[in-house]
Design a protein around this motif. Structure first.
Motif, short mmCIF file in Angstrom:
data_model
loop_
_atom_site.label_atom_id
_atom_site.label_comp_id
_atom_site.label_asym_id
_atom_site.label_seq_id
_atom_site.Cartn_x
_atom_site.Cartn_y
_atom_site.Cartn_z
N MET A 1 0.85 -1.19 0.00
CA MET A 1 0.00 0.00 0.00
C MET A 1 0.88 1.25 0.00
O MET A 1 1.79 1.38 0.82
N GLY A 2 0.63 2.14 -0.96
CA GLY A 2 1.42 3.35 -1.08
C GLY A 2 2.77 3.13 -1.75
O GLY A 2 3.52 4.08 -1.93
N GLY A 3 3.06 1.88 -2.14
CA GLY A 3 4.36 1.56 -2.74
C GLY A 3 4.49 2.10 -4.15
O GLY A 3 3.55 2.07 -4.93
N ASN A 4 5.69 2.58 -4.45
CA ASN A 4 5.91 3.12 -5.79
C ASN A 4 7.24 2.74 -6.41
O ASN A 4 7.67 3.35 -7.38
N THR A 5 7.92 1.73 -5.84
CA THR A 5 9.15 1.20 -6.46
C THR A 5 9.09 -0.32 -6.43
O THR A 5 8.53 -0.91 -5.50
N PRO A 6 9.70 -0.96 -7.43
CA PRO A 6 9.72 -2.42 -7.43
C PRO A 6 10.43 -2.99 -6.20
O PRO A 6 10.06 -4.05 -5.70
N GLU A 7 11.43 -2.28 -5.71
CA GLU A 7 12.19 -2.77 -4.55
C GLU A 7 11.35 -2.78 -3.28
O GLU A 7 11.44 -3.70 -2.48
N SER A 8 10.53 -1.75 -3.08
CA SER A 8 9.73 -1.67 -1.85
C SER A 8 8.35 -2.29 -2.02
O SER A 8 7.67 -2.58 -1.06
N GLY A 9 7.92 -2.47 -3.27
CA GLY A 9 6.58 -2.97 -3.57
C GLY A 9 5.76 -1.88 -4.25
O GLY A 9 6.11 -0.70 -4.19
N LEU A 10 4.68 -2.30 -4.90
CA LEU A 10 3.86 -1.37 -5.67
C LEU A 10 2.39 -1.56 -5.33
O LEU A 10 1.93 -2.69 -5.19
N ASP A 11 1.66 -0.46 -5.20
CA ASP A 11 0.21 -0.57 -5.18
C ASP A 11 -0.27 -0.34 -6.60
O ASP A 11 0.53 -0.16 -7.52
N CYS A 12 -1.58 -0.36 -6.82
CA CYS A 12 -2.10 -0.28 -8.19
C CYS A 12 -1.68 1.00 -8.90
O CYS A 12 -1.19 0.98 -10.03
N SER A 13 -1.84 2.14 -8.23
CA SER A 13 -1.48 3.40 -8.87
C SER A 13 0.03 3.55 -8.97
O SER A 13 0.54 4.15 -9.91
N GLY A 14 0.77 2.99 -8.02
CA GLY A 14 2.23 3.02 -8.08
C GLY A 14 2.74 2.27 -9.30
O GLY A 14 3.68 2.72 -9.97
N LEU A 15 2.12 1.15 -9.61
CA LEU A 15 2.48 0.38 -10.81
C LEU A 15 2.23 1.20 -12.06
O LEU A 15 3.11 1.34 -12.92
N VAL A 16 1.04 1.78 -12.17
CA VAL A 16 0.67 2.56 -13.35
C VAL A 16 1.59 3.77 -13.49
O VAL A 16 2.11 4.05 -14.58
N ARG A 17 1.82 4.49 -12.42
CA ARG A 17 2.69 5.67 -12.45
C ARG A 17 4.10 5.30 -12.88
O ARG A 17 4.70 5.99 -13.71
N LEU A 18 4.64 4.22 -12.32
CA LEU A 18 6.00 3.79 -12.64
C LEU A 18 6.12 3.43 -14.12
O LEU A 18 7.05 3.85 -14.81
N VAL A 19 5.17 2.66 -14.63
CA VAL A 19 5.22 2.23 -16.03
C VAL A 19 5.16 3.43 -16.97
O VAL A 19 5.97 3.54 -17.90
N PHE A 20 4.24 4.36 -16.75
CA PHE A 20 4.13 5.51 -17.64
C PHE A 20 5.33 6.46 -17.50
O PHE A 20 5.78 7.04 -18.48
N GLN A 21 5.85 6.59 -16.30
CA GLN A 21 7.04 7.45 -16.10
C GLN A 21 8.25 6.85 -16.81
O GLN A 21 8.96 7.55 -17.52
N GLN A 22 8.47 5.55 -16.65
CA GLN A 22 9.66 4.93 -17.23
C GLN A 22 9.53 4.72 -18.74
O GLN A 22 10.53 4.72 -19.45
N THR A 23 8.32 4.52 -19.24
CA THR A 23 8.14 4.26 -20.67
C THR A 23 8.03 5.55 -21.47
O THR A 23 8.68 5.69 -22.50
N TRP A 24 7.21 6.48 -21.03
CA TRP A 24 6.96 7.70 -21.79
C TRP A 24 7.45 8.98 -21.12
O TRP A 24 7.35 10.05 -21.68
N GLY A 25 7.92 8.86 -19.87
CA GLY A 25 8.30 10.07 -19.16
C GLY A 25 7.11 10.89 -18.69
O GLY A 25 7.23 12.07 -18.40
N THR A 26 5.93 10.24 -18.62
CA THR A 26 4.70 10.92 -18.23
C THR A 26 4.47 10.79 -16.73
O THR A 26 4.45 9.69 -16.19
N ALA A 27 4.30 11.93 -16.07
CA ALA A 27 4.03 11.94 -14.63
C ALA A 27 2.51 11.92 -14.42
O ALA A 27 1.80 12.80 -14.90
N LEU A 28 2.03 10.90 -13.73
CA LEU A 28 0.60 10.77 -13.42
C LEU A 28 0.37 11.07 -11.95
O LEU A 28 1.27 10.93 -11.13
N PRO A 29 -0.86 11.47 -11.59
CA PRO A 29 -1.19 11.70 -10.18
C PRO A 29 -1.00 10.44 -9.34
O PRO A 29 -0.82 9.35 -9.86
N ARG A 30 -1.06 10.58 -8.03
CA ARG A 30 -0.73 9.50 -7.11
C ARG A 30 -1.82 8.44 -6.94
O ARG A 30 -1.53 7.27 -6.81
#
Length: 185
Positions: free
Chosen positions: A75-104
């Motif tokens: 819960m609240g996780g936003n890195t693969p090392e610490s774990g990911l919640d649903c929005s953390g997964l989505v944010r990470l993928v879009f940031q790393q793939t397209w450089g797009t910053a999404l809300p939390r």
């Protein structure tokens, strides 16, 4: 060549034949190598042609998300090392793939991009569900073939599931498309 994280599992990859078709259409030799498939293996032509209409960039989003299969939920996780919640997964993928910053949060993400009808879903689109008795409380990334990838809940791991399951059908809230900043589509 596409490199998957150690958490990647072939059984999960094969749950999504649509992405296998995309990968095989774009890199047949690399896709077959190491998977124990015959060299002359090819998905049906209709499957390949259906997915050629999708942009390579949207496929990159879906494939990057798949590289995170097996990462534990936090819960609240936003890195693969610490774990990911649903929005953390989505944010990470879009940031790393397209450089797009999404809300939390999933709810905040549901206000970004453009609305997409169910019959127009493409790989890389975001799908939203009511899992906490409130709309847009859960988000995942659509992969094609009515499958999506998400970080489910405590004790779970990033995984692929079918939107055809009654649980997800009954909780579906809608979908959004985040436009690729490089192409505007």
């Amino acid at each position: 060549m596409i490199i998957f994280s150690p958490a990647f599992r072939l059984r999960n990859y094969l749950l999504c034949p649509a992405l296998l078709a995309v990968l095989l259409a774009s890199q047949p030799a690399a896709a077959i190598e190491g998977f124990g498939l015959p060299e002359d293996f090819a998905p049906p032509t209709s499957t390949i042609s259906k997915f050629r209409e999708f942009t390579n960039r949207a496929s990159e989003v879906a494939l990057h998300a798949m590289s995170l299969l097996g990462i534990r939920y936090k819960m609240g996780g936003n890195t693969p090392e610490s774990g990911l919640d649903c929005s953390g997964l989505v944010r990470l993928v879009f940031q790393q793939t397209w450089g797009t910053a999404l809300p939390r949060t999933a709810e905040e993400i549901s206000r970004v991009g453009e609305h997409v009808e169910n019959h127009d879903l493409r790989p890389g689109d975001l799908v939203f569900f009511n899992t906490l008795r409130r709309t847009f409380s859960h988000v995942g990334i659509y992969l094609g073939d009515n499958k999506f990838i998400h970080s489910p809940s405590a004790g779970g791991k990033v995984r692929i599931e079918s939107m055809d399951l009654a649980y997800w059908k009954n909780r579906f809230n809608g979908a959004r498309r985040i436009n690729d900043p490089a192409t505007g589509r």
